[in-house]
Scaffold this active site. Structure first.
Site: not given
Ligand code: UD1
Ligand code: UDP
Length: 378
Positions: A99, A121, A135, A206, A208, A239
């Site tokens: 999602d 999924e 999501e 993490h 939103r 995160h």
């Molecule tokens: C995204 C997904 C969410 C998922 C989450 C898993 C969307 C809208 N949201 O949210 O569904 O649960 O990923 O973790 O698709 N950033 C870094 N390095 C990284 C990753 C993220 O610096 O490797 C920072 C950046 O500043 C980025 C911010 O995190 O702009 C947010 O990342 P984004 O993918 O927009 O949203 P998530 O909260 O990670």
């Molecule tokens: N995970 C990881 N390192 C972390 C936190 C989570 O490898 O520091 C793994 C976790 O085991 C799971 C996935 O990341 O498989 C979940 O990702 P996240 O919580 O970022 O996103 P969500 O599942 O809520 O979309």
């Protein structure tokens, strides 16, 4: 004659973890089909960690991540980039999971190019299009254009049927994260965080919906638990999102029984889950994986699209209210019977064979024979 081509689109950490078993499984049949990984790069470091863990690399990387990226920016940049790649590759099938915005855009790009889309999924629902945001919208929109739906559980399949999706297009597979977590737990036997004594409470947050006030309330509840229970240690993999880190470091940064850490690579995170006494999380994937190891989970959200863990007794839906978190965790930290009731190891989300079922269905759709797997029966 050239082989059929399957493109798997990923962008975030959970996309990669849940898609990796499918890619690896499809590549076992490389004599019959070409499987390519396209990354939007919605995440950067957190995605790279997963690729390294599974020995994968993106065949095409759009590298779109920017700090402070908005949903619209991710959507536009990913759509334009995936469309360009689809025009070039002309795949026969496209797969994405879950999602995230990458997944929604992957489905949309496939629809525009008339490429059949398989949704891993599929069928998770809260019933509220704005929660989790965005999501629930992303997965519902993906379902609209999906040709093969792979719900992890019967409950998710029923959601799809109630939306009028035909029985033939739906296969219950189990969740591919159970394939991933079992493979990784087996491959990397070392313990982690060995220097810490006592009971480890693992916290990840993490989402939103929890940014700001709710996350402050979660962190404050965690502090209160540390004060009440001197034998506990709080492990907080943060995160990469700066919004999340600011809140967590501000409230938890100076406590001597808190370890704030960079996101551990997946194998280390799995060990950390196994080492934990209790997990507090708003993560979807963590909710699914923890029951496989019998670790009780308090879900820091108002809604969940994963009720199976709650029904099985491994998880409780708590929300982000400070007092509610303190009360629920206190019960588990003081009442052995309550703890035992939530810590039976069972896996309502899968048996580790989801990727094989998906491979069989996708290759069958492409007219390619491959060994069948029994459907996942909970
Ligand atoms: C995204 C997904 C969410 C998922 C989450 C898993 C969307 C809208 N949201 O949210 O569904 O649960 O990923 O973790 O698709 N950033 C870094 N390095 C990284 C990753 C993220 O610096 O490797 C920072 C950046 O500043 C980025 C911010 O995190 O702009 C947010 O990342 P984004 O993918 O927009 O949203 P998530 O909260 O990670
Ligand atoms: N995970 C990881 N390192 C972390 C936190 C989570 O490898 O520091 C793994 C976790 O085991 C799971 C996935 O990341 O498989 C979940 O990702 P996240 O919580 O970022 O996103 P969500 O599942 O809520 O979309």
């Amino acid at each position: 004659m050239s082989k059929p081509k399957i493109v798997c689109v990923v962008g975030t950490r959970p996309d990669a973890i849940k898609t990796a078993p499918v890619v690896l499984e499809l590549r076992r049949f490389a004599d019959r089909v070409d499987t390519l990984v396209v990354s939007t790069g919605q995440h950067r470091e957190m995605l790279q960690q997963v690729f390294e863990c599974f020995g994968l690399a993106a065949d095409h990387d759009l590298d779109i991540m920017q700090h402070g990226q908005t949903l619209a920016q991710v959507t536009c940049r990913a759509l334009e980039g995936i469309d360009r790649i689809l025009e070039e590759l002309r795949p026969d099938f496209l797969i994405a999971q879950g999602d995230t915005t990458t997944t929604f855009v992957g489905a949309l790009a496939a629809f525009y190019r008339k490429v059949p889309f398989g949704h891993v999924e599929a069928g998770l629902r809260t019933g509220r299009v704005d929660d989790p945001f965005p999501e629930e919208f992303n997965r519902r929109a993906a379902s609209l254009v999906t040709v093969l739906h792979f719900p992890p559980t019967r409950w998710a399949a029923d959601n799809l049927r109630s939306e009028g999706i035909s029985e033939e297009a739906v296969l219950v597979t189990g969740n591919t994260c159970i394939d991933a977590v079992l493979q990784v737990a087996e491959r990397h036997p070392q313990d982690w965080l060995p220097e810490v004594e006592g009971r480890v409470i693992l916290l990840t947050t993490h989402r939103r919906e929890n940014w700001g006030g709710p996350q402050r309330s979660i962190a404050t509840a965690a502090l209160e638990l540390l004060d009440r229970f001197p034998d506990t240690h709080l492990a907080v993999p943060m995160h990469k999102n700066p919004v999340v880190r600011e809140t967590l470091t501000g409230i938890l940064g100076s406590h001597d029984r808190v370890t704030l850490m960079e996101p551990p690579a997946y194998p280390r995170f799995v060990k950390l889950m196994q080492r934990s006494h209790l997990i507090l999380t708003d993560s979807g994937g963590v909710q699914e994986e923890a029951p496989a190891f019998g670790i009780p989970v308090l879900v820091l959200r108002e809604t969940t699209e994963r009720p199976e863990g709650v029904t099985a007794g491994n998880a409780r839906l708590i929300g982000a209210d400070r007092q509610a978190i303190v009360d629920a965790a206190t019960e588990l930290l003081t009442d052995d019977a309550a703890y035992a009731a939530m810590s039976t190891s069972r896996s309502p989300y899968g048996d580790g064979r989801a990727a094989a079922r998906i491979r069989h269905a996708v290759l069958g759709h492409l007219g390619i024979e491959s060994p069948a797997e029994e459907p996942w029966v909970e």
